[in-house]
Design a protein around this motif. Structure first.
Motif, PDB file in Angstrom:
ATOM      1  N   LEU A   1       6.728   7.775 -12.513  1.00 54.93           N
ATOM      2  CA  LEU A   1       6.391   6.604 -13.322  1.00 54.93           C
ATOM      3  C   LEU A   1       5.375   6.975 -14.396  1.00 54.93           C
ATOM      4  N   TYR A   2       4.377   7.756 -14.019  1.00 57.60           N
ATOM      5  CA  TYR A   2       3.404   8.219 -15.008  1.00 57.60           C
ATOM      6  C   TYR A   2       4.115   8.913 -16.165  1.00 57.60           C
ATOM      7  N   GLU A   3       5.101   9.743 -15.843  1.00 57.35           N
ATOM      8  CA  GLU A   3       5.839  10.464 -16.873  1.00 57.35           C
ATOM      9  C   GLU A   3       6.619   9.502 -17.768  1.00 57.35           C
ATOM     10  N   THR A   4       7.212   8.472 -17.184  1.00 55.98           N
ATOM     11  CA  THR A   4       7.942   7.483 -17.965  1.00 55.98           C
ATOM     12  C   THR A   4       7.031   6.804 -18.987  1.00 55.98           C
ATOM     13  N   VAL A   5       5.790   6.508 -18.570  1.00 59.29           N
ATOM     14  CA  VAL A   5       4.844   5.813 -19.446  1.00 59.29           C
ATOM     15  C   VAL A   5       4.287   6.733 -20.521  1.00 59.29           C
ATOM     16  N   THR A   6       4.102   8.011 -20.214  1.00 57.75           N
ATOM     17  CA  THR A   6       3.320   8.878 -21.089  1.00 57.75           C
ATOM     18  C   THR A   6       4.116   9.876 -21.916  1.00 57.75           C
ATOM     19  N   ARG A   7       5.333  10.191 -21.542  1.00 61.86           N
ATOM     20  CA  ARG A   7       6.019  11.312 -22.188  1.00 61.86           C
ATOM     21  C   ARG A   7       6.282  11.065 -23.681  1.00 61.86           C
ATOM     22  N   HIS A   8       6.401   9.824 -24.114  1.00 65.65           N
ATOM     23  CA  HIS A   8       6.663   9.556 -25.526  1.00 65.65           C
ATOM     24  C   HIS A   8       5.384   9.516 -26.359  1.00 65.65           C
ATOM     25  N   ARG A   9       4.231   9.640 -25.699  1.00 67.23           N
ATOM     26  CA  ARG A   9       2.961   9.656 -26.409  1.00 67.23           C
ATOM     27  C   ARG A   9       2.597  11.092 -26.798  1.00 67.23           C
ATOM     28  N   ARG A  10       1.327  11.271 -27.215  1.00 64.07           N
ATOM     29  CA  ARG A  10       0.895  12.571 -27.711  1.00 64.07           C
ATOM     30  C   ARG A  10      -0.408  12.987 -27.027  1.00 64.07           C
ATOM     31  N   GLY A  11      -0.420  14.218 -26.491  1.00 66.07           N
ATOM     32  CA  GLY A  11      -1.631  14.806 -25.954  1.00 66.07           C
ATOM     33  C   GLY A  11      -1.860  14.628 -24.474  1.00 66.07           C
ATOM     34  N   LEU A  12      -1.192  13.677 -23.840  1.00 67.32           N
ATOM     35  CA  LEU A  12      -1.421  13.401 -22.429  1.00 67.32           C
ATOM     36  C   LEU A  12      -0.854  14.520 -21.559  1.00 67.32           C
ATOM     37  N   LEU A  13      -1.565  14.844 -20.477  1.00 63.65           N
ATOM     38  CA  LEU A  13      -1.096  15.893 -19.588  1.00 63.65           C
ATOM     39  C   LEU A  13       0.182  15.463 -18.881  1.00 63.65           C
ATOM     40  N   THR A  14       1.050  16.431 -18.613  1.00 63.90           N
ATOM     41  CA  THR A  14       2.280  16.111 -17.879  1.00 63.90           C
ATOM     42  C   THR A  14       2.006  15.857 -16.398  1.00 63.90           C
ATOM     43  N   ARG A  15       0.872  16.355 -15.897  1.00 64.49           N
ATOM     44  CA  ARG A  15       0.510  16.256 -14.480  1.00 64.49           C
ATOM     45  C   ARG A  15       1.546  16.921 -13.568  1.00 64.49           C
TER      46      ARG A  15
ATOM     47  N   ASP B   1       0.840  -1.186   0.000  1.00 63.09           N
ATOM     48  CA  ASP B   1       0.000   0.000   0.000  1.00 63.09           C
ATOM     49  C   ASP B   1       0.882   1.245   0.000  1.00 63.09           C
ATOM     50  N   GLY B   2       0.482   2.234  -0.778  1.00 68.15           N
ATOM     51  CA  GLY B   2       1.233   3.472  -0.853  1.00 68.15           C
ATOM     52  C   GLY B   2       0.599   4.569  -0.034  1.00 68.15           C
ATOM     53  N   GLY B   3       1.355   5.624   0.202  1.00 67.24           N
ATOM     54  CA  GLY B   3       0.885   6.780   0.946  1.00 67.24           C
ATOM     55  C   GLY B   3       1.299   8.062   0.266  1.00 67.24           C
ATOM     56  N   PRO B   4       1.002   9.194   0.889  1.00 63.82           N
ATOM     57  CA  PRO B   4       1.342  10.496   0.286  1.00 63.82           C
ATOM     58  C   PRO B   4       2.813  10.641  -0.062  1.00 63.82           C
ATOM     59  N   ALA B   5       3.700  10.046   0.733  1.00 66.38           N
ATOM     60  CA  ALA B   5       5.130  10.173   0.460  1.00 66.38           C
ATOM     61  C   ALA B   5       5.531   9.504  -0.850  1.00 66.38           C
ATOM     62  N   ASP B   6       4.668   8.623  -1.365  1.00 69.51           N
ATOM     63  CA  ASP B   6       4.988   7.910  -2.612  1.00 69.51           C
ATOM     64  C   ASP B   6       4.521   8.659  -3.863  1.00 69.51           C
ATOM     65  N   LEU B   7       3.779   9.742  -3.695  1.00 72.15           N
ATOM     66  CA  LEU B   7       3.203  10.417  -4.858  1.00 72.15           C
ATOM     67  C   LEU B   7       4.252  10.967  -5.823  1.00 72.15           C
ATOM     68  N   PRO B   8       5.389  11.509  -5.373  1.00 70.34           N
ATOM     69  CA  PRO B   8       6.400  11.937  -6.359  1.00 70.34           C
ATOM     70  C   PRO B   8       6.893  10.789  -7.244  1.00 70.34           C
ATOM     71  N   ALA B   9       7.075   9.603  -6.665  1.00 70.03           N
ATOM     72  CA  ALA B   9       7.504   8.458  -7.469  1.00 70.03           C
ATOM     73  C   ALA B   9       6.411   8.036  -8.438  1.00 70.03           C
ATOM     74  N   VAL B  10       5.154   8.148  -8.010  1.00 76.76           N
ATOM     75  CA  VAL B  10       4.027   7.839  -8.895  1.00 76.76           C
ATOM     76  C   VAL B  10       4.017   8.789 -10.090  1.00 76.76           C
ATOM     77  N   THR B  11       4.234  10.076  -9.834  1.00 76.90           N
ATOM     78  CA  THR B  11       4.286  11.045 -10.928  1.00 76.90           C
ATOM     79  C   THR B  11       5.437  10.743 -11.883  1.00 76.90           C
TER      80      THR B  11
END
Length: 391
Positions: free
Chosen positions: A164-178, A152-162
């Motif tokens: 990972l999201y960036e790793t998955v999405t940055r090479h795509r098109r149109g997705l928000l950087t968040r 289970d994750g908590g608030p301290a894990d949110l930077p790592a979540v962001t």
């Protein structure tokens, strides 16, 4: 009418207008009557100072082939009933585009309740954010991966979540950087009920954010806001963990990212569409839209076209597009060209929604009978765009 940025004194009236338009709760949340960073609110006023309509420019960035593109994403557009059909929305959106251009925005996306007024202002349908339902029991029961840890994750894990999201999405098109003020979260709470993490040697390789919903009977639903992974093993581990909810939430509800690690292991044939949110796109400034984004390294070439944009006159004119080595430039030119493109057509090509020949059939590209429209397909290089966040 007068279109201007809303002041703090205007916000209660803007909230009431939006509440009537969208059926919101009668009590405004705190952010509705304050001025948070990362957005600009616009209002249209009659000569007596009465608020006729409102719109919000969200200061997002969008990923386009590895590079962030500055966006003016639009939300909260509403017009008071007595003023509808009188050009208020058009005036609002014209003012918003000009303000967005002045602050350096390149592109714009929105989720319409009706597409016609936005098409009249240059936005065009580019895709849909689909929310799907799946019987939780239909998820494959993969065996646990011994080299992976689930916790289970908590608030301290949110930077790592962001990250990972960036790793998955940055090479795509149109997705928000968040990233940015609109995506900052409190450091002491999670934005959802739960966060499930998958790690390999202490490094995050997959995550799912979820809301539990109510009850545990046949109508109970587990809503997964995001489930992303950077390896096939992590995707299978996430799916295995989600499958364990079957005894208390018979339905799993989620939005998938087409072609990602999870969809390769999900029984997509068992999905049923729960909801569809159509989204639209438009250039704010075509030179920025072209130069800020990344381009596929295999794409190269040159095409000249004339663009017509009634609301953003800085886009209107004849342009030469040059694409090479993963980048592109757009320059004004006096060269004659038989390719005359509407701003809606530009939006469809830029987002990879269609091709130039189809645009000609649809009346968004006007050419001479003998002209070949296919060189404009260069603008569509990279494939279709997606949105994974509703705003």
């Amino acid at each position: 009418m007068d279109v201007r940025e809303l002041t703090p004194d205007d916000l209660p009236a803007a909230w009431t207008l939006g509440r009537h338009a969208f059926g919101s709760a009668p009590t405004p949340p705190p952010h509705a009557t304050t001025t948070p960073p990362g957005l600009t609110r616009y209002g249209a006023f009659d000569p007596t100072g009465q608020l006729l309509g409102k719109a919000v420019d969200l200061h997002h960035d969008q990923w386009w082939n590895g590079r962030p593109v500055t966006a003016a994403d639009v939300a909260g557009v509403a017009v008071t009933p007595a003023a509808r059909g009188r050009g208020v929305a058009r005036a609002l959106l014209t003012g918003l585009l000009r303000g967005a251009h002045d602050r350096g925005a390149a592109v714009s996306a929105l989720f319409p309740t009706t597409s016609a007024p936005y098409r009249a202002c240059g936005w065009e349908v580019a895709g849909a954010l689909r929310t799907l339902d799946l019987p939780t029991a239909a998820l494959p029961r993969h065996p646990p991966a011994p080299h992976l840890t689930v916790r289970d994750g908590g608030p301290a894990d949110l930077p790592a979540v962001t990250d990972l999201y960036e790793t998955v999405t940055r090479h795509r098109r149109g997705l928000l950087t968040r990233r940015g003020p609109l995506h900052d979260h409190p450091t002491d709470t999670l934005p959802t009920d739960g966060l499930t993490l998958v790690e390999h040697d202490g490094h995050l390789v997959g995550y799912a954010t979820w809301d539990r919903g109510r009850g545990y009977g046949p109508d109970a639903v587990l809503t997964v806001d995001n489930a992303l992974a950077t390896t096939a093993d992590a995707a299978r581990e996430l799916i295995r963990t989600l499958a364990t909810w079957a005894s208390v939430t018979p339905t799993l509800r989620l939005s998938v990212l087409d072609g990602d690690a999870l969809t390769a292991h999900l029984p997509l044939e068992a999905f049923r569409e729960h909801h569809r949110d159509t989204w639209m796109h438009r250039p704010v400034d075509i030179t920025r839209a072209v130069t800020q984004r990344g381009w596929p390294t295999h794409a190269h070439g040159t095409v000249t076209f004339t663009l017509h944009d009634q609301l953003a006159d800085w886009n209107t004119g004849t342009w030469r597009l040059d694409v090479a080595a993963g980048a592109a430039e757009l320059h004004r030119t006096t060269t004659d060209t038989p390719l005359h493109l509407t701003v809606r057509g530009f939006a469809q090509l830029y987002t990879g929604t269609t091709d130039a020949e189809t645009l000609r059939h649809a009346g968004q590209l006007h050419t001479t009978a003998s002209a070949d429209p296919r060189p404009l397909d260069l603008l569509a290089a990279g494939g279709p765009a997606h949105l994974h966040d509703y705003f």
